[in-house]
Structures are given as structure tokens and as C-alpha cells.
Design an enzyme around this catalytic site. Structure first.
Site, mmCIF file in Angstrom:
data_model
loop_
_atom_site.group_PDB
_atom_site.id
_atom_site.type_symbol
_atom_site.label_atom_id
_atom_site.label_comp_id
_atom_site.label_asym_id
_atom_site.label_seq_id
_atom_site.Cartn_x
_atom_site.Cartn_y
_atom_site.Cartn_z
ATOM 1 N N HIS A 1 0.815 -1.210 0.000
ATOM 2 C CA HIS A 1 0.000 0.000 0.000
ATOM 3 C C HIS A 1 0.849 1.261 0.000
ATOM 4 C CE1 HIS A 1 -4.296 -1.285 1.162
ATOM 5 N NE2 HIS A 1 -4.185 -0.961 -0.099
ATOM 6 N N ARG B 1 -7.800 -8.919 -19.207
ATOM 7 C CA ARG B 1 -7.578 -9.935 -18.161
ATOM 8 C C ARG B 1 -8.942 -10.321 -17.591
ATOM 9 N NH1 ARG B 1 -2.555 -6.687 -16.919
ATOM 10 N NH2 ARG B 1 -0.846 -8.188 -16.781
ATOM 11 N N ARG C 1 -7.937 -12.643 -23.080
ATOM 12 C CA ARG C 1 -7.286 -13.832 -22.520
ATOM 13 C C ARG C 1 -8.334 -14.611 -21.733
ATOM 14 N NH1 ARG C 1 -2.531 -12.875 -18.373
ATOM 15 N NH2 ARG C 1 -4.151 -12.263 -16.941
ATOM 16 N N GLU D 1 4.332 -17.595 -22.058
ATOM 17 C CA GLU D 1 4.674 -17.245 -20.678
ATOM 18 C C GLU D 1 5.561 -18.305 -20.041
ATOM 19 O OE1 GLU D 1 1.175 -14.999 -18.682
ATOM 20 O OE2 GLU D 1 0.349 -16.811 -19.559
ATOM 21 N N ASN E 1 5.908 -10.953 -17.881
ATOM 22 C CA ASN E 1 5.948 -11.040 -16.410
ATOM 23 C C ASN E 1 6.182 -12.487 -16.002
ATOM 24 O OD1 ASN E 1 5.120 -8.424 -16.704
ATOM 25 N ND2 ASN E 1 2.983 -8.840 -16.204
ATOM 26 N N ASP E 2 5.369 -13.367 -16.564
ATOM 27 C CA ASP E 2 5.533 -14.777 -16.217
ATOM 28 C C ASP E 2 6.736 -15.397 -16.923
ATOM 29 O OD1 ASP E 2 3.635 -15.544 -14.257
ATOM 30 O OD2 ASP E 2 2.056 -15.173 -15.714
ATOM 31 N N ARG F 1 7.776 -13.680 -9.202
ATOM 32 C CA ARG F 1 7.597 -12.302 -9.668
ATOM 33 C C ARG F 1 7.211 -11.345 -8.551
ATOM 34 N NH1 ARG F 1 2.489 -12.884 -13.751
ATOM 35 N NH2 ARG F 1 1.927 -10.768 -13.183
ATOM 36 N N CYS G 1 2.659 -8.341 -24.097
ATOM 37 C CA CYS G 1 1.676 -7.682 -23.230
ATOM 38 C C CYS G 1 2.108 -7.657 -21.774
ATOM 39 C CB CYS G 1 0.310 -8.341 -23.369
ATOM 40 S SG CYS G 1 0.301 -10.063 -22.867
HETATM 41 C C1 PEP Z 1 2.364 -11.739 -18.106
HETATM 42 O O1 PEP Z 1 2.591 -12.771 -17.450
HETATM 43 O O2 PEP Z 1 3.262 -11.036 -18.618
HETATM 44 C C2 PEP Z 1 0.991 -11.284 -18.300
HETATM 45 C C3 PEP Z 1 0.693 -10.289 -19.111
HETATM 46 O O3 PEP Z 1 0.041 -11.924 -17.559
HETATM 47 P P1 PEP Z 1 -0.257 -11.582 -16.015
HETATM 48 O O4 PEP Z 1 0.653 -10.458 -15.600
HETATM 49 O O5 PEP Z 1 -1.685 -11.238 -15.933
HETATM 50 O O6 PEP Z 1 0.097 -12.885 -15.369
HETATM 51 MG MG MG Z 2 0.882 -14.065 -16.963
#
Ligand code: PEP
Ligand code: MG
Length: 953
Positions: free
Chosen positions: A580, A687, A723, A816, A839-840, A850, A887
Site C-alpha cells: 500500500h 484480463r 485472454r 509465458e 511477467n511470467d 515475480r 503484453c
Molecule cells: C504476463 O505474465 O506477462 C501477463 C501479461 O500476464 P499476467 O501479468 O496477468 O500474469
Molecule cells: Mg501471466
């Protein structure tokens, strides 16, 4: 984590004596790669310190702290000795459990074993066991007992409706760790059963860890389904353990005594009626355990022996723990508590022996129970141990640079103002219940007024919402009830308040969901505010010039109280980007870095600090040149952002005429108009799990269709990439129970989960196809790791498409998981597109969670290993005429844009506020140059090298 499995068991071993048995075990541990050969010495040394015989024919040989460095991996190996081995003093061992543990993991094992240790004749049964399966079954012990004690009962709770009452019952079960999060949602779906006399019953087996029964009564009788309700039972059911209780309850109802429960004024009365664990009304004393390795076998043995010397019942429990008191005379029960250093124990003794037993037991614990102990820090606040450890750290050197977690963008420079929270000292015992009650309530009232003022002063909605949550935390009736109970037991207002807050925060921290776990910081924040009021401590005084605030973990209210005109930036030792405090910092536009490491607290106030909240970089006392560059960067960035915003509706075309599409990521179906207004050329990632999370049960097809239709309508012909549901593991849906997993990120997530529930997946796909109305719809599947997963998902969609035709549909997968990237040459023949979820993909490539509070800064998507995978993906896609988007967060990173475009990525999908900037970055590029840059980046050795390369452009 130590668990017992059949693979670890060697049956029918024989050894002439204990040394021979230890040798056998050591050989096996070495052969299985768990320890180095020197570990045998540790096993022998440990037996010399004291026998590891546990009782019931079991011994648990393990090494000493000195031989921990001989352990490669934590694990256990079990050997059955049907002929028995004399473990000293004629104690025969039929099962030796050799433990290789780097720390105190064997406490966990002891906890596992204790249920079995309570069984009669276990030793003989272990001796006679014929196969590993039956041996393991013996070790797993008797069926679990139904948890029913005073903590499972809440009487006269103020609730508005039945749903809230159910929620309160489920919460008691969750606090006792009988059920997982989401059990409340499960119960809400169950049909309640009226038992008569105002009593109602609900039960479920879903999401249950151990059986438990909660009983809640409303403050006044209520009506439910046309009948009176004065009390509700919520059963977390597992096996037959509740049978006896049910029979008792039926007997009560037949006797016409059910109303006694609904009208009960004390939990004792309910427990007496139901035959639950009635807490003894006996004298008690508390003491904190300081033994380095907790209450392990040796000290526990000494404690049990001492307790046995008293002619009466002595029980012990962990203060703030959820378990009932256990007999202090039982070694196995003591071990089952799994007490660790720093935890407080409460001894409760029968009145006839209390005067002798309690002081003796407390003195023995203070004396170390036969072990040398290092005194605990004066105040056992969380983190206090850390403060001691910090003494061995040194402040980061002048001129040094480090990475931390970027939490709020922007560059800030100024003198450090290091604010280490003072350790507040307070008495544990109160003056009188009345005085302490008054102290607590006037502090609570004052903090409420303060928070009201903060809410009124905050223009940002995000900040206001946080403080509203703080108000709710302060008003939580359960917290207040628990504190009141402690005041009645004679604790001071400060001690009672902090004990309850700390227990609640610890419980919150253990939640698997990182976002929820981070709310522990809010609880502690509110807790400290109230404590400071009780202790009469003044607020932090700010220096006059703009400064960088350095703190351990900044509470949201600390940040919101600060004047953004004076606080140039924030740097914290701990915390994650979703804390936060980070949200508040972003809302106030204060650049912030979090999780920079404990040593930043040793920086001397006044040291000049430079923080880059976008790149996650900290410079301590930077030299002139670094500083000049950074400040120039800041000015340039501000100007660029202004210019970029003005051109946000224009396409992103490189200087040599290559177009890159820039789309938006959204989670809320209402977010499309704002994204289009920011310049989005389409939605590149919807999402959809957020839509599912917003409902208490799975949204039906019509509800979903309306939501998807809304997005497509708002897009006005622009493409939509959706997605399919990506939940599971770390982000479970309350109404969709998933077995607890050790590694949820490596578990049943995304497509793995939806393929297990084709009904849910089909209804989502139908809703999407129906909403399309021939507008450009792209559907992609998350977390695909195998070709089979993709084919199953495609086949399902194609089958539905025969039923619901859509003219402009493309099907793709998210890249991913590294296996999907490596399989891209195969998949590219079949998919219409790929979208890289960096990200994944980064977390799985780098093996860094992550959300990890200290490591996630190293999980940089510009790592050449990740870039290699993107390169494979793009090459494969283009070879088959397919397009590739990115993305993940990387797509919005200005340093990543040239590399991604150079690798050939066709579309970048970013949060709406980054669209202008990303388009501006693309416009500055020359494709030929970007390609060269990307090739050099692929050959680099680290993400830092890639960043340096791009910055050098
Ligand atoms: C990702 O993993 O990069 C992605 C866009 O999906 P999320 O962040 O929702 O897991
Ligand atoms: Mg992801």
C-alpha cells in the site's frame, strides 16, 4: 519442507548396535546426495549430547548445528529395524528416522509424528509392519480430532444478515487453520439446515485442512427462510470426527435444551453442553522461549520431566497460537506445538500445584532447559531480531549503486532522512481493567479522528480507500473482542493491543495471495499508530528541505501524512511493489524504491541519495557526473512525456516507416473508453479473471456476454484480444476450490486449470463468440506449456464456433512458459498469433518469483535469456506469417521498446497511461538500427548489460 513418503523408507534393516545403525543411515543419506560423509560425525555428536530416542520405538537421529554445512538438501530417510536396536538405557528402536536438515525443519517432522506417538503400541506395530505403505500409515496416526474450543465460539455478534453470520463462522474456522480462504464462499453456496429451537447447521468438506466446528450467535434473534435463528453451527467436515458431537447435539435437541445454546452467554456454557474442550479456569504464567532452535526434543524432554514432578495437571500453549493447551508432561505433545525462539508460552496449572509448578517451569525455561541461550532482544517486536543482525551490516558506500524494486516512477535527489521507528516500551501488566480500557479506547478514538482528517485531506481516491480500510480494521469487532478479553486477564492496554495486532498480522502474512499478505503492513501500521497514542509518542518531525525518506517499511499512513512538496522520494529496506505504501507513493507522485535491503537503514541522515523509481536504481552519494546525467534525464523525461501525450492519438511509426501497433491492457470491462482516449489502437490484453473475481460465484454466460459486448462496443471496430480465465495457484477464486499447492506458480494455473473445468471454459468461450458480432475478436490462452494444451483449447473453440459463427476470429496463445517459446516453431504452424507475457516468462526463465520482496528486482525481462526466448518466438511466428505481441510490463519500459521492436515484435500492449510514451519511443527509432541493437542485446551476458547498451544509444 520435511514430509514423509514411502520412497524414503527402507524396510527390514538390521544393525548390531546404535553406532552401526547411525552408520547405515549416514551411508544412505550420503548415497542419496542429501549430506556429505562428514555428517556421520554430526549424528554421533548429537547422540552424545543426548539420545534422540523419541518414544514408541522411534528415534530421530540428526546432526548438530556444527554439521549443518554438511547438508546439501533437506530430507529424511527411514529405516525399519524389526529386530530392534538398543538406543541406550534399554530403549529399543524399531524405526530410525535420519534427518538431514539445514535449520529447524525437524520441528515440523516432530509435529507430523506426534499424532502417531499418542497411539498405544505403536513401537510393536512399527516392528511388525510388512511394507512401507503400512508403516507410513502408522506414522500418520489416528484420525484428526474435531477442533472445538473457546476460540471457535463467538456469541452475540453484531451482524446484519445470515450471510454475515456465515462469514463470521467461517472466519473462526479459518483463524483456527481448519479451512483455507474461500471457505466462507463455499458455505454461502450450501443449503442451511434448520435443527429446531432456533439453531441452524451448515457444513462442507471443500477447502478443509482439518475438521473443526464453529458456533456463532447473532446479538439478537434473526429470521432466516421464514424461521427464527438464534445460533449457527458451521462445520468444516473431514472424515467421521464430528460424529460424536452430532450425537450429543441430537441428544440435546431431543431433551429440548437446544435453546440453551442460542441463549448462551459464555463459550464455556456452550462447550460444556457440547462436550468440547473447556478451558480450565486455572492460574497461569507466561514466559518467552529463547532457545536458538526452539523447543526441540532435548529441551522438551527436560521440560516434560520437570512437569511430571508435580502431582497435578500442567498444561502449556503458545500465546497467540491457535492450538489448545497441551499437557506439559507429554514429550510428544510439547513437540507438537513446534515452539520457536521468541515465541511466548503460557503454563496453566491446577490450583493445588500452581504456586510451586508455575515459577519452577518459568525459571527452567528462562534458564534454557539445559541449553546455553542467547538473551532475546529487549523488545520482541517483529524485526527486532533483524535489528540485532543489522549491527553486523554496514551502510552502502558513497558512490555505490544498487538495484531495488521500482515502486513509483520518477527521479528524485536529496539528503537522506533515515527514520527508524523507535522501539516503544510498555508494561505487560495493566494497572486495572478500567484504567487500561480507558487508555485503549481514548487512543482508538484519537487515531480514528486522525484517520478521518487524513481521509478528508487526501485528494487521491486510492489513499482515501486505504484509510477507510484502516478505519474498518480499527472497528473490527473481533479485534476489539480479543483485546477486551486480554484486558480482563490483566494485560496492559499496550500489550493487549499489540499482541492481538501482531497475531492478526502474522496470520495475514501467511496468506498465499501476495496482495492480501501485504495487508499485514496495514495492520501493523494501524497498530503502531494506536500504540504510539497509548505510549504518548510524538509523530515524526520532518526536515525543512526536500529529502529522501528512508525507512524499514513505510506504512501507508506514514506516506500519506508526508507533504509531497517536502518528500522528494522514498526508499525502503523491505516491502514489495504492490504494498500500500507503494500505491500511496504512486498516487502522490512521489518516486519510490522499495526492498532495497536492510543496510540502507544504516545510511547516515544527510547523505545525498539519488533514486530512479522507474529503473529501480539507487545511487548513494553520487558523483557530480552521475547526478547531472540523472537530473538531465528527469527534465528530458518530463518534456518527452508532455510531447508524447500531445501525439498519443497518432500511430507509432519508426523513422524508416515501420508501424508498430500500440494497444492497451485492461482488467475492467469499463476501462475501454479511457484506454481509447489515451491513444489505444485496440485492447491487447483483457484480463478476464478480474470479471470472475468481482463475483461471488462464477458469472453465467449472459453476464459475461454483456461485459465482453461492452468492451467491443466501446472499441468501435478496433480489435480486442481477450485472454481466457487465468486463475489458480496464487490467485484462486473463492468459489473454485483448488487443492493447496506447495508451489502455486508451478501448479494448476491458467489453461491447466480451465481444461480441468471445461464447463467454465466453454461458457466463457460461448459468451465471447456471441459478443463478437463479426467484430475483430482475438482469443488467447494463458500459461500454455505444451502443444496438447493448445490443441485441446483450439478444438473446444472451433467446435463452439460451428454453433456460433464469428467472421473475424483469431486464436493464439500467450508465451509465458519457456517450453512454449521453445516450441514456437511447432506452435506457429497452428496458431494465428502469439502474445508474450513477459511477467511470467521472466519469472519462469529466471526462477524468481515475480512477487518476491527482495529478488524480484533481479527478474528483469531484458535479461538476454528472456530475449532469446522472445527471439525464437518472433522468428517462428514470422516464418509462418503470424504476428507477435508483447503484453507484459516489459512492453511499457522505454529501454525495452527499442529491443522488442528490433526483435520484430509487431504489437506492444501496455497500461493505458503508458501508451503515449511507448508510441513516442517507437517514433524515435530506426528499424535497421533497432535490429542491430537487438542482435547485440541477444549476445549480452546480463540484463544490466542490455540496459547499459540501450542507454548508450
Ligand atoms: C504476463 O505474465 O506477462 C501477463 C501479461 O500476464 P499476467 O501479468 O496477468 O500474469
Ligand atoms: Mg501471466
Amino acid at each position: 519442507m520435511l514430509e514423509l513418503t514411502i520412497e524414503q523408507i527402507s524396510m527390514e534393516q538390521s544393525a548390531v548396535n546404535k553406532p552401526a545403525a547411525l552408520q547405515l543411515l549416514a551411508d544412505l543419506l550420503v548415497a542419496d546426495g542429501l549430506v556429505a560423509p562428514g555428517y556421520l560425525e554430526g549424528l554421533q555428536a548429537r547422540e552424545q549430547q543426548g539420545s534422540t530416542f523419541l518414544g514408541q520405538g522411534i528415534a530421530i537421529p540428526h546432526g548438530t548445528p556444527q554439521t549443518r554445512d554438511q547438508v546439501f538438501a533437506t530430507g529424511v530417510r527411514l529405516m525399519q529395524f524389526p529386530e530392534g536396536v538398543d538406543w541406550g538405557d534399554g530403549q529399543m528402536v524399531y524405526l530410525a528416522i535420519g534427518i538431514a536438515a539445514k535449520s529447524d525443519e525437524h520441528l515440523r517432522l516432530l509435529q507430523l509424528l506426534t499424532r502417531a506417538l499418542g497411539e498405544n503400541d505403536l513401537g510393536e506395530a512399527l516392528r511388525q509392519a510388512k511394507d512401507p505403505e503400512s508403516l507410513l500409515q502408522l506414522l500418520q496416526g489416528a484420525p484428526q480430532e474435531l477442533a472445538l474450543d473457546a476460540q471457535m465460539i463467538s456469541l452475540g455478534v453484531m451482524v446484519d444478515d445470515f450471510e454475515e453470520l456465515v462469514w463470521r463462522g467461517a472466519r473462526l474456522l479459518r483463524k483456527a487453520e481448519c479451512v483455507n480462504n474461500g471457505f466462507a464462499a463455499v458455505l454461502q453456496q450450501v443449503e442451511p439446515l434448520p435443527l429446531g429451537e432456533g439453531l441452524w447447521w451448515l457444513h462442507s468438506e471443500q477447502m478443509v485442512n482439518k475438521p473443526g466446528l464453529a458456533f456463532v450467535t447473532p446479538d439478537k434473534p434473526m429470521r432466516h427462510l421464514g424461521q427464527t435463528l438464534t445460533g449457527l453451527f458451521c462445520l468444516a467436515s473431514l472424515g467421521e470426527s464430528h460424529q460424536a458431537l452430532l450425537e450429543r447435539l441430537c441428544a440435546l435437541l431431543i431433551e429440548g435444551r437446544g435453546h440453551e445454546l442460542g441463549q448462551a452467554k459464555s463459550s464455556r456454557a456452550v462447550l460444556q453442553a457440547l462436550g468440547g474442550d473447556v478451558p480450565p479456569d486455572w492460574p497461569s504464567e507466561r514466559v518467552t522461549l529463547a532457545n536458538a532452535h526452539g523447543l526441540h526434543a532435548r529441551p522438551a524432554k527436560i521440560l516434560a520431566q520437570l512437569a511430571k514432578g508435580f502431582d497435578g495437571d500442567v498444561r502449556v500453549r503458545i500465546v497467540d497460537g491457535t492450538d489448545n493447551p497441551v499437557s506439559a508432561k507429554s514429550l510428544s505433545k510439547l513437540l507438537s506445538l513446534g515452539v520457536q525462539r521468541g515465541q511466548s508460552l503460557e503454563f496453566i496449572a491446577e490450583p493445588t500445584i500452581a504456586a510451586q509448578a508455575l515459577p519452577a517451569l518459568v525459571a527452567a525455561v528462562l534458564d534454557g532447559l539445559g541449553e546455553e541461550i542467547e538473551a532475546l532482544p529487549a523488545h520482541s517486536e517483529p524485526g527486532a531480531d533483524k535489528a540485532v543482525a543489522q549491527k553486523t551490516l554496514s551502510a552502502p558506500a558513497a558512490g555505490s549503486q544498487r538495484q531495488a524494486v521500482p515502486a513509483s516512477p520518477g527521479i528524485a535527489f536529496g539528503p537522506a532522512h533515515v527514520h527508524v521507528l523507535p522501539v516503544l516500551d510498555y508494561p505487560l501488566q495493566g494497572e486495572s481493567q478500567g484504567v487500561e480500557h480507558e487508555r485503549l479506547h481514548s487512543a482508538l478514538a484519537q487515531v480514528r479522528v486522525d484517520i478521518e482528517q487524513l481521509i478528508a485531506r487526501s485528494s487521491a481516491k486510492a489513499i482515501r480507500e486505504i484509510f477507510v480500510t484502516h478505519q474498518e480494521m480499527l472497528a473490527d469487532p473481533e479485534l476489539v473482542d480479543e483485546v477486551a478479553q486480554r484486558l480482563r486477564q490483566g494485560e496492559s492496554a499496550a500489550a493487549a493491543w499489540m499482541n492481538v495486532i501482531e497475531a492478526a498480522a502474522r496470520q495475514q502474512e501467511q496468506l498465499k495471495d501476495a496482495l492480501l499478505a501485504e495487508r499485514a503492513a496495514d495492520l501493523r501500521d494501524v497498530g503502531r499508530r494506536v500504540l504510539a497514542q497509548i505510549c504518548g509518542v510524538e509523530d515524526l518531525v520532518e526536515p525543512d528541505e526536500p529529502y529522501i525518506l528512508v525507512m524499514d517499511e513505510v506504512g501507508p499512513s506514514d506516506v500519506a501524512r508526508l507533504d509531497p512538496a517536502r518528500v522528494a522520494g522514498i526508499l525502503t529496506a523491505r516491502g514489495g511493489a504492490t504494498a500500500h505504501s507503494a500505491i500511496v507513493a504512486r498516487a502522490l507522485g512521489i518516486p519510490a524504491l522499495v526492498g532495497a535491503g536492510d543496510d540502507v537503514l544504516l545510511i547516515t541522515s544527510g547523505t545525498q541519495l539519488l533514486i530512479d523509481g522507474q529503473r529501480g536504481r539507487l545511487d548513494v552519494a553520487p558523483d557530480e557526473a552521475t547526478l547531472k546525467r540523472a537530473l538531465q534525464d528527469r527534465d528530458t523525461r518530463e518534456q518527452r512525456l508532455k510531447a508524447a501525450a500531445a501525439l498519443r492519438m497518432e500511430p507509432a511509426i519508426t523513422q524508416d516507416g515501420h508501424a508498430v501497433e500500440v494497444f492497451a491492457n485492461i482488467g475492467d470491462s469499463a476501462g475501454t473508453p479511457a484506454a481509447v482516449e489515451q491513444g489505444a489502437e485496440g485492447i491487447g490484453l483483457l484480463r478476464t479473471e478480474l470479471l470472475f473475481m468481482a463475483h461471488s460465484s462464477a458469472p453465467d454466460e449472459a453476464t459475461q456476454e454483456a461485459e465482453y459486448r461492452r468492451v467491443l462496443d466501446d472499441l468501435d471496430g478496433r480489435p480486442l484480444v481477450v485472454r481466457t480465465l487465468d486463475v489458480g495457484g496464487d490467485k484462486p477464486l473463492p468459489y473454485w476450490p483448488i487443492d493447496k499447492e506447495e508451489n502455486p506458480f508451478l501448479g494448476v494455473r491458467g489453461i491447466r486449470l480451465t481444461l480441468q473445468r471445461p464447463d467454465i471454459m466453454e461458457s466463457q468461450l460461448r459468451a465471447l463468440l456471441r459478443a463478437a458480432d463479426n467484430r475483430p475478436l482475438r482469443i488467447m490462452f494463458p500459461m500454455v506449456g505444451t502443444v496438447e494444451e493448445w490443441r485441446q483449447a483450439r478444438e473446444m473453440t472451433e467446435r463452439l464456433r460451428l454453433e456460433i459463427p464469428v467472421a473475424d476470429l483469431q486464436l493464439g496463445i500467450m508465451i509465458e512458459v519457456p517450453s512454449a517459446a521453445l516450441l514456437a516453431p511447432v506452435l506457429a504452424k497452428e496458431v494465428d498469433f502469439f502474445s508474450v507475457g513477459t511477467n511470467d516468462l521472466t519469472q519462469y526463465t529466471m526462477a524468481i518469483d515475480r512477487g518476491h520482496p527482495t529478488l524480484s528486482a533481479q527478474a528483469d525481462g531484458l535479461h538476454p535469456a528472456v530475449l532469446q526466448l522472445i527471439d525464437i518466438t518472433v522468428r517462428a511466428a514470422h516464418a509462418h506469417g503470424k504476428w507477435v505481441g508483447v503484453c507484459g510490463e516489459l512492453a511499457a519500459d522505454p529501454l525495452a521498446v527499442p529491443v522488442l521492436v528490433g526483435l520484430g515484435v509487431d504489437e506492444l500492449s501496455v497500461s493505458a497511461r503508458s501508451i503515449g510514451e511507448v508510441k513516442a519511443c517507437v517514433r524515435e527509432l530506426n528499424l535497421i538500427e533497432a535490429r542491430k541493437l537487438a542482435q547485440t542485446a541477444l549476445a549480452a551476458g546480463s540484463a544490466a548489460d542490455v540496459r547499459a547498451l540501450v542507454e548508450g544509444l
